[in-house]
Design an enzyme around this catalytic site. Sequence first.
Site, PDB file in Angstrom:
ATOM      1  CB  SER A 259      -7.207   7.142  -0.651  1.00  0.00           C
ATOM      2  OG  SER A 259      -9.098   5.949  -0.584  1.00  0.00           O
TER       3      SER A 259
ATOM      4  CE1 TYR B 138      -9.534  12.080   1.099  1.00  0.00           C
ATOM      5  CE2 TYR B 138     -10.285   9.831   0.040  1.00  0.00           C
ATOM      6  CZ  TYR B 138      -9.076  10.461   1.038  1.00  0.00           C
ATOM      7  OH  TYR B 138      -9.038  10.549   1.904  1.00  0.00           O
TER       8      TYR B 138
END
Length: 253
Positions: free
Chosen positions: A140, A150
């Site tokens: 990502s 994350y």
Amino acid sequence: MARSTALVTGATSGLGAEFARQLARSQHNLVLVARDVSRLEAKAARLRQDFGGDVEVLPADLLTDDGVASVAARLADRGRPVELLVNNAGFGLVTAFEDSTAAEETDHLRILVRTPMQLMHAALEPMLERGSGRIINVSSVAGFIPRGSYGAAKAWGISFSRFANLRYGPRGVHVMALCPGFVHTEFHRRMGANLGRIPKWMWLNPDQVVREGLADSARGKSVSIPSRRYSTLIALSRLVPDRLAAAAGSRGR
């Protein structure tokens, strides 16, 4: 010409489902991995109907040792070689780090770091023996900016993919991190994220993300950032203070 085989984790929805569709369309046999057996079977039946080829179903919970071991064994099977591994399975936590439990954060880290590492390790040995293979780790753009656990986990995938591509690319095995931004999938809805503040121009379609990712992987790239807009944003993020980059990255969480 014999079809090569691709194994896709998290294959029943989102980017995983799109990877399966595009790979089947380009004449790959498939091994589809996910927890939900009924959704796996339905996905496999549709792909066989639309594109032909072999579609193998491998139900596995990748948060468990047994689930990971079953997929690792399939990747290590010399008699049924896997030419492309797509490490796509994952989830996000909508709560801030201090509001999540340690168990939730541990599962989060396991599915985003430990599991793909174990599957890469299983896939690499037979790929190196053959002198060919590809691994795509779905990461990502969050991995380039300060964005909680994350972003930290996705940064691991980017860093390791860059290393592995340098080390194993000359031996015929290419490893790449695919780093999209916001994508129209079930991912954010499942985690209950607030999407109201995300501008329309920041959204990408799954077909574009997967198409560009597969093309960049075939070129031997170590990192792929789909779309010019996100490539530009990430380049600019390196020039601004962490505080501003983190503020931009907090959208949707």
